[in-house]
Design a protein around this motif. Sequence first.
Motif, short mmCIF file in Angstrom:
data_model
loop_
_atom_site.label_atom_id
_atom_site.label_comp_id
_atom_site.label_asym_id
_atom_site.label_seq_id
_atom_site.Cartn_x
_atom_site.Cartn_y
_atom_site.Cartn_z
N PRO A 38 -6.96 8.32 1.12
CA PRO A 38 -6.09 7.80 2.25
C PRO A 38 -5.65 8.87 3.21
CG PRO A 38 -4.86 7.51 0.15
CD PRO A 38 -6.16 8.05 -0.01
N PHE A 64 -2.53 -1.55 -7.77
CA PHE A 64 -3.04 -2.98 -8.34
C PHE A 64 -3.27 -3.32 -9.90
CE2 PHE A 64 -5.14 -1.67 -4.25
CZ PHE A 64 -5.17 -2.76 -3.31
N ALA A 116 -7.77 -2.63 1.84
CA ALA A 116 -6.39 -2.87 1.67
C ALA A 116 -5.59 -1.44 1.94
CB ALA A 116 -6.39 -3.16 0.19
N ILE A 117 -6.04 -0.34 1.47
CA ILE A 117 -5.38 0.89 1.39
C ILE A 117 -5.79 1.44 2.96
CG2 ILE A 117 -5.25 1.29 -0.79
CD1 ILE A 117 -7.45 3.40 -0.56
N GLY A 118 -6.21 0.60 3.89
CA GLY A 118 -6.27 0.97 5.53
C GLY A 118 -7.52 1.63 5.95
N ASN A 158 0.27 -10.34 -0.75
CA ASN A 158 -0.86 -10.29 0.17
C ASN A 158 -0.45 -10.39 1.79
OD1 ASN A 158 -2.72 -9.98 -1.82
ND2 ASN A 158 -3.25 -11.94 -1.56
N PHE A 164 -0.56 0.84 -1.93
CA PHE A 164 -1.09 -0.54 -2.92
C PHE A 164 -1.03 -0.09 -4.27
CE2 PHE A 164 -1.57 -2.00 1.18
CZ PHE A 164 -1.38 -3.41 1.08
N ARG A 194 -2.03 7.89 -5.45
CA ARG A 194 -2.78 7.51 -4.23
C ARG A 194 -1.83 6.82 -3.30
NH1 ARG A 194 -7.91 3.55 -4.62
NH2 ARG A 194 -6.29 1.97 -5.36
N THR A 199 -5.46 -3.96 -11.74
CA THR A 199 -6.79 -3.36 -12.32
C THR A 199 -7.05 -2.02 -11.84
OG1 THR A 199 -7.87 -4.54 -10.95
CG2 THR A 199 -7.91 -5.64 -13.03
N THR A 243 -10.56 -2.93 -1.90
CA THR A 243 -9.30 -2.14 -2.14
C THR A 243 -9.58 -1.04 -0.98
OG1 THR A 243 -10.12 -2.17 -4.47
CG2 THR A 243 -8.83 -0.08 -3.70
N VAL A 255 -11.69 4.23 -6.78
CA VAL A 255 -13.19 4.28 -6.30
C VAL A 255 -13.89 5.01 -7.46
CG1 VAL A 255 -14.84 5.27 -4.69
CG2 VAL A 255 -12.15 4.42 -3.92
N PRO A 256 -14.73 4.29 -8.29
CA PRO A 256 -15.26 4.80 -9.29
C PRO A 256 -15.99 6.25 -9.17
CG PRO A 256 -16.29 2.62 -8.95
CD PRO A 256 -15.07 2.95 -7.85
N ILE A 284 -10.42 -9.33 2.92
CA ILE A 284 -9.58 -8.57 1.86
C ILE A 284 -9.21 -9.20 0.60
CG2 ILE A 284 -8.23 -6.60 1.30
CD1 ILE A 284 -8.08 -6.21 4.56
N VAL A 285 -8.66 -10.34 0.85
CA VAL A 285 -8.12 -11.07 -0.27
C VAL A 285 -9.26 -11.59 -1.03
CG1 VAL A 285 -6.95 -13.31 -0.76
CG2 VAL A 285 -6.22 -11.79 0.99
N ARG A 287 -1.37 -0.58 7.45
CA ARG A 287 -1.64 -0.49 5.94
C ARG A 287 -1.84 1.08 5.54
NH1 ARG A 287 -4.94 -5.22 6.28
NH2 ARG A 287 -6.78 -3.82 6.40
N ARG A 299 -14.89 -5.60 -4.81
CA ARG A 299 -13.43 -5.49 -5.33
C ARG A 299 -13.10 -4.02 -4.73
NH1 ARG A 299 -9.65 -6.57 -9.88
NH2 ARG A 299 -10.88 -8.20 -10.28
N GLU A 300 -14.19 -3.17 -4.87
CA GLU A 300 -13.94 -1.77 -4.20
C GLU A 300 -13.78 -1.90 -2.68
OE1 GLU A 300 -16.82 1.14 -5.68
OE2 GLU A 300 -16.72 2.31 -3.79
N ILE A 329 -2.74 -8.14 4.24
CA ILE A 329 -4.12 -8.43 4.02
C ILE A 329 -4.50 -9.78 3.94
CG2 ILE A 329 -4.49 -6.22 2.59
CD1 ILE A 329 -4.31 -7.65 0.13
N ASN A 335 -8.09 -0.18 -9.51
CA ASN A 335 -8.85 -0.20 -8.22
C ASN A 335 -9.06 1.18 -7.71
OD1 ASN A 335 -8.60 -2.84 -8.76
ND2 ASN A 335 -8.52 -3.44 -6.63
#
Lengths: 404, 240
Positions: B112, B94, A304-306, B54, B92, B159, B96, A301, B100-101, A397-398, B86, A297-298, B59, B98
Amino acid sequence: MLTRIAFRNIFRNRRRSAITLLVIVAGAIGLILFGGYKAHTIRALRESTIRNRLGHIQIYKLGYSKSESQKPLEYAIDNIAEIRRAVEQDKRVTMTAAQITLMGLLSNGEKSETFIATAVEPEKDRLMGSQRLLSGTNLPLDEPDAVLLGRGLAASMHAKPGDYLTIMTTTVGGSLNAVDVRVAGTFTIGVKEFDDRALKIPIKGAQQLLQTSKVEKLLVFLKETDDTAAVHGDLQKLFAEKSWALEMKEWSELAGFYHQVVAFYNGIFGFLGVIVFAIVVFSVANTIMMSIFERTREIGTLMAIGTTRERVWRMFLLEGFVIGMLGGILGVVAGAAVATIINHSNMMLPPPPGYTVGYPLKILMQRNVFVTAALISIVTSTVSAILPALKASRMKIVDALGHI
Amino acid sequence: MEDEAVVRLNSVTKSYRLGSVSVRALTDVSVEVRRGDFVALAGPSGSGKTTLLNLIGCIDKPDSGRVAIGGVDVTDSPLHRLAGLRLNTLGFIFQTFNLVPVLTAYENVEYPLLMKNVPRRERDERVRRWLAKVDIEAQAKQRPDQLSGGQRQRVAIARAMAGDPKLVLADEPTANLDSETAARILDLLVEINRATGCTFVFSTHDTSLIARARRLLRIRDGRIVQHAPAGEVRQEEAFV
């Protein structure tokens, strides 16, 4: 930022990364230990081959190496004193030693055995330390008819120090000649087949037996083995200036066994490298695959953000590289520690095939061995990450965003 | 220029394979979103809201029909060009969060901008400005697992906005938040829309969010069934 992400992700799942690092470290230690052992063994073999047997350079009469003559000393050096003086003027030369090789029969009155003798200058032979004395003394300096017998030959002739035997061979003129000799001692060089036929005699005694004043070859010993080629070149010039009809060979042209051992060890080292490579590849690839699965998922993401696919690929490749680098550094440190412990433990290895004496286990701490081990760790780990990284970068990505 | 179309979808159709079955997610959808708009996509689960987002977010690609973003037809654009679009044009948010942990709140917002090669000083200024706007400055050095849901979504909004996007797409941005936090996030989005003029398109079940939208697209079974100013739609109708 990609480096930061790669680095931090390694510490995200510490247990898994620790196991992977452990595999790389173990591989690096294995490479360092075997590489160091190989380097030590090869260097020791090289130096013993040179200093105990061959010398760095051997000088012969021109035509000697192509001669197929059966007559002894047909190609022999006669102006040995003059040549020796000229050669020993070179500061890189430590000493020269004249030798003759001869074959014949050895008899105790009841039985005879063939022998292969090396006629040596006793004082030089002591400096070469080419054999391990088992009984008696080394060749006396002023007793031309004293001999040393190889262990097997002495046993076969039931000879011990102080006994008298007869040796018989063909003279340079082609007739038979025999002399009585006194056994000064017995020796071994550690190779049974050689010990069964070996005999050493002072060169003066051999010249009397062969009825000549010539010598077969002059061994040249240097301070540093690395100077061999340079000294060879300079001697060639010297001989040309003096118009001496001589030829030379370097030790490496004569050390067939040495080259066999080097090839054998290189083969084992290569095989070990392949095994380490395979283990590290599977371990790192597995770690990165699991990491990708957990971070699907990361990845979605980031894309998705480029973030481009190429950057995602680089990010995981970088993780492989960082794991390899950490593993390589830790492996080098651990390898050095283990090698130091082994070198101080005085461990002995059993005799290798064909040898009769064991030898100490030593790990040569050579820089190139450590660099090789570290590089293999880094390259292997990075290569392992290529396919998983490609898989990550090719995700839709989806699908990645919808991954739970 | 206020009525210029930021998003234009023309007769877009999209199907997915679910095992061996093909599921039609969108059928002949045509949508136009104007600059500065604050558009809610409403509809029951599985109606096609996320699929539509989407496609707008580049995406995913439609099976047929055309998609244009900022007046440029991107339907057949190569992947690397879409990634650039993008990065430079879209933001974007989300459901959840999303984030980056392994990155701090600051670094998540900075990410970005680094991809866009924004110079260091400007990058720092933009990150700090947006962290301040979403009121998360004090938590700048904390990682996502040290933040509450509302704080995480604020970081995600920062972000999305730090890159100065023309269009922000938000998939159920308040769905994982309690009602009080959701209201604050909603206030924040409305405020940003008003202050920056940035276009927002978001999918939602949240009636309060629908009530604050300027326009509502009601979607059912993959078709737009209503396209109207949000004030003209009763909240309970949005999910019918």
